[in-house]
Design an enzyme around this catalytic site. Structure first.
Site, PDB file in Angstrom:
ATOM      1  N   ASP A  46       4.472  59.315  35.537  1.00 38.23           N
ATOM      2  CA  ASP A  46       5.060  59.071  36.573  1.00 38.23           C
ATOM      3  C   ASP A  46       6.282  59.449  36.896  1.00 38.23           C
ATOM      4  O   ASP A  46       7.378  58.672  37.498  1.00 38.23           O
ATOM      5  CB  ASP A  46       5.365  57.360  36.256  1.00 38.23           C
ATOM      6  N   LYS A  49       5.353  63.788  39.981  1.00 37.00           N
ATOM      7  CA  LYS A  49       4.870  65.148  39.828  1.00 37.00           C
ATOM      8  C   LYS A  49       3.994  65.281  41.370  1.00 37.00           C
ATOM      9  O   LYS A  49       4.040  66.458  41.758  1.00 37.00           O
ATOM     10  CB  LYS A  49       3.698  65.409  38.741  1.00 37.00           C
ATOM     11  N   GLY A  73      -1.642  58.573  38.765  1.00 38.14           N
ATOM     12  CA  GLY A  73      -1.824  58.177  40.073  1.00 38.14           C
ATOM     13  C   GLY A  73      -0.698  59.033  40.691  1.00 38.14           C
ATOM     14  O   GLY A  73       0.632  58.669  40.396  1.00 38.14           O
ATOM     15  N   HIS A  74      -0.769  59.769  41.572  1.00 41.62           N
ATOM     16  CA  HIS A  74       0.096  60.422  42.220  1.00 41.62           C
ATOM     17  C   HIS A  74       0.382  59.923  43.886  1.00 41.62           C
ATOM     18  O   HIS A  74      -0.669  59.686  44.360  1.00 41.62           O
ATOM     19  CB  HIS A  74      -0.408  62.170  42.484  1.00 41.62           C
ATOM     20  N   GLN A 256       0.053  62.774  33.749  1.00 39.74           N
ATOM     21  CA  GLN A 256       0.808  61.963  32.556  1.00 39.74           C
ATOM     22  C   GLN A 256       1.990  62.823  32.372  1.00 39.74           C
ATOM     23  O   GLN A 256       2.376  63.865  33.067  1.00 39.74           O
ATOM     24  CB  GLN A 256      -0.146  61.847  31.557  1.00 39.74           C
TER      25      GLN A 256
HETATM   26  P1  GDP Z   1       3.427  61.106  39.233  1.00 45.95           P
HETATM   27  O1  GDP Z   1       2.049  60.590  38.517  1.00 45.95           O
HETATM   28  O2  GDP Z   1       4.197  61.834  38.411  1.00 45.95           O
HETATM   29  O3  GDP Z   1       2.868  61.618  40.346  1.00 45.95           O
HETATM   30  O4  GDP Z   1       4.251  59.832  39.671  1.00 45.95           O
HETATM   31  P2  GDP Z   1       3.893  58.516  40.502  1.00 45.95           P
HETATM   32  O5  GDP Z   1       3.359  58.992  41.869  1.00 45.95           O
HETATM   33  O6  GDP Z   1       3.247  57.442  39.692  1.00 45.95           O
HETATM   34  O7  GDP Z   1       5.256  58.046  40.749  1.00 45.95           O
HETATM   35  C1  GDP Z   1       6.450  58.449  41.364  1.00 45.95           C
HETATM   36  C2  GDP Z   1       6.957  57.647  42.312  1.00 45.95           C
HETATM   37  O8  GDP Z   1       8.016  57.886  42.349  1.00 45.95           O
HETATM   38  C3  GDP Z   1       5.936  57.549  43.628  1.00 45.95           C
HETATM   39  O9  GDP Z   1       6.011  56.259  44.230  1.00 45.95           O
HETATM   40  C4  GDP Z   1       6.933  58.359  44.590  1.00 45.95           C
HETATM   41  O10 GDP Z   1       6.886  58.310  45.817  1.00 45.95           O
HETATM   42  C5  GDP Z   1       8.284  58.195  44.108  1.00 45.95           C
HETATM   43  N1  GDP Z   1       9.277  59.204  44.113  1.00 45.95           N
HETATM   44  C6  GDP Z   1       8.893  60.656  43.652  1.00 45.95           C
HETATM   45  N2  GDP Z   1      10.179  61.256  43.711  1.00 45.95           N
HETATM   46  C7  GDP Z   1      11.138  60.484  44.188  1.00 45.95           C
HETATM   47  C8  GDP Z   1      12.629  60.366  44.372  1.00 45.95           C
HETATM   48  O11 GDP Z   1      13.130  61.394  44.389  1.00 45.95           O
HETATM   49  N3  GDP Z   1      13.210  59.331  44.707  1.00 45.95           N
HETATM   50  C9  GDP Z   1      12.652  58.041  44.719  1.00 45.95           C
HETATM   51  N4  GDP Z   1      13.411  57.032  45.073  1.00 45.95           N
HETATM   52  N5  GDP Z   1      11.318  58.022  44.497  1.00 45.95           N
HETATM   53  C10 GDP Z   1      10.631  58.949  44.137  1.00 45.95           C
END
Ligand code: GDP
Length: 457
Positions: A46, A49, A73-74, A256
């Protein structure tokens, strides 16, 4: 003779024979000229990515996933729209890019086509853009059922997403899984599915479950997707290899994070695949030497969902505050994530086992209002101070982080696009993260939108 050709070809010809003299060594078929960047999570997943891959996908020709399943979940924000992908690589939002599912992924065909159809319904043209490895294992309804039954009955929960990922990987490693290529033979696929179903009935009975509602329909439901899936089937490793030989840019998208890696993470509170960069090679079908860059994505703080220790966990009030500021709820399950200070011990470990060449720090903006920030540089344990991440997950629950405190910047970073424009204390914080990890920061994300990014290199 000089250079490589002076090496004695031990075992192939003895020194003194003429076998190697004058032979022009052909360029190995393994040599690539394109750029292959792996993007991995550096913490407990999370990390954001999806957004980083989305930003980099603009410059890539081909994007592939190499492990995990629909437990990832991206979330990507484009304009006012929010897209959440569980299986299809986030690169899909860039028109014309080819998106592949590697052999290391476990693919739930029902979920996959649901996502596929919903992306098309939202106006994304997928024609000829999506490919699935012939070697990818299928995740079937009985894997999901088994996962949920086990979590429901186990005294020691892992905190899985209940999507069947663990049981699907068990079948793969147990050499009884069903691969996409098996769908070429309807009879073989049918009998593998029926065997899987019978096996699941036995396992479920042991757990006290006798009701497999709808199970009879699962075999036909899966076989009904046969043609559709086979139409997308491809040799992913070969496609990537050819793309790299042709000088193209390839992005391998991890799911992950390092601390959830089945070998290197906080076992048993891990996922069932290799989330670290080595998995990018085995899970996509290319040799490790084809990889040119490994970008580790880390939040400016840390979060963890599911069970297992989190050494730098915040106090309950701080936890609540940062969870709200960072909207820290799972994209797949909606579960609240536990939050904590940036863990430098884990980050260094993650940098080492992944072989990171660069860092992308995300969610810096979430810390904008905090008066001061802490970073863990080591752990205090009953045996003394350690600065290497321990293998014993049980002991991790007892460590006390040794925290270094830095002043906050208490100014918005959301509109900053250049490193030099960041508040002084924010830059100092980032510099400290670089020093602690020993890895250069290449990107800093300051918001959910595509545009909210600082490119350092
Ligand atoms: P992933 O699985 O690593 O892709 O991460 P997720 O999508 O589960 O969680 C990342 C969350 O953080 C998402 O809701 C993104 O929109 C949000 N997000 C990503 N980068 C940033 C950031 O720089 N600032 C903020 N506030 N939210 C972010």
């Amino acid at each position: 003779m000089d250079g490589l050709s002076s090496c004695s070809p031990v075992g192939l010809s003895s020194p003194g024979t003429d076998l190697w003299r004058g032979v022009e060594h052909p360029v190995s078929d393994a040599v690539s000229v394109g750029r292959c960047t792996v993007v991995v999570g550096g913490q407990w997943g999370d990390e954001g990515k999806g957004k980083i891959v989305d930003v980099l996908a603009r410059e890539a020709d081909l994007i592939a996933r190499f492990q995990g399943g629909a437990n990832a979940g991206h979330t990507v924000h484009v304009g006012e729209e929010e897209f959440i992908f569980h299986l299809i690589p986030s690169g899909i939002l860039h028109p014309g890019k080819r998106c592949l599912m590697g052999n290391g992924v476990v693919l739930d065909p029902v979920q996959f086509f649901k996502e596929y159809d919903s992306a098309e319904a939202r106006g994304i043209d997928l024609e000829g853009r999506v490919g699935v490895s012939l070697r990818t294992h299928l995740l079937l309804p009985y894997h999901r059922l088994l996962d949920q039954a086990r979590e429901g009955s186990s005294a020691k929960k892992i905190g899985t997403t209940g999507r069947g990922i663990g049981p699907a990987y068990e079948d793969k490693v147990g050499r009884r899984g069903i691969r996409v290529v098996d769908l070429n033979h309807e009879g073989r696929a049918r009998s593998l599915l029926e065997e899987g179903l019978a096996r699941t009935r036995r396992h479920l009975a042991e757990l006290g479950h006798t009701n497999l509602e709808g199970a009879e329909g699962w075999v036909e439901e899966t076989l009904a997707l046969r043609e559709r899936l086979l139409a997308l089937a491809t040799d992913v490793g070969l496609e990537i290899h050819r793309a790299l030989k042709a000088g193209k840019v390839v992005l391998l998208e991890g799911a992950q994070g390092a601390a959830l890696d089945v070998d290197h993470g906080t076992y048993p509170y891990v996922t069932s695949s290799n989330t670290t960069a080595g998995g990018a090679s085995t899970g996509s079908g290319i040799g490790p030497t084809a990889i040119t860059d490994i970008l580790g994505v880390m939040k400016a703080y840390i979060t963890r969902v599911g069970e297992g220790p989190l050494p730098t966990a915040f106090s309950p009030e701080m936890d609540e505050k940062v969870r709200t500021l960072g909207a820290e709820f799972g994209a797949t399950t909606g579960r609240p994530r536990r939050c904590g200070w940036f863990d430098g011990v884990l980050a260094r470990y993650s940098a080492r086992v992944n072989g990171l060449t660069g860092l992308a720090i995300t969610k810096l903006d979430v810390l904008d209002t905090l008066p001061e920030l802490s970073i863990a540089t080591a752990y205090r344990t009953p045996e003394g101070v350690v600065d290497e991440f321990p293998a014993d997950t049980g002991s991790l629950g007892d460590v006390q982080p040794i925290l270094e405190t830095l002043p906050g910047w208490q100014a918005s970073t959301e509109d900053v696009r250049k490193l030099d424009d960041l508040p002084h204390n924010a830059r100092a914080y980032l510099e400290r993260l670089e020093e602690i990890t020993g890895i250069p920061i290449e990107m800093v994300s300051v918001g959910t939108r595509r545009s909210q990014i600082i490119r350092v290199t």
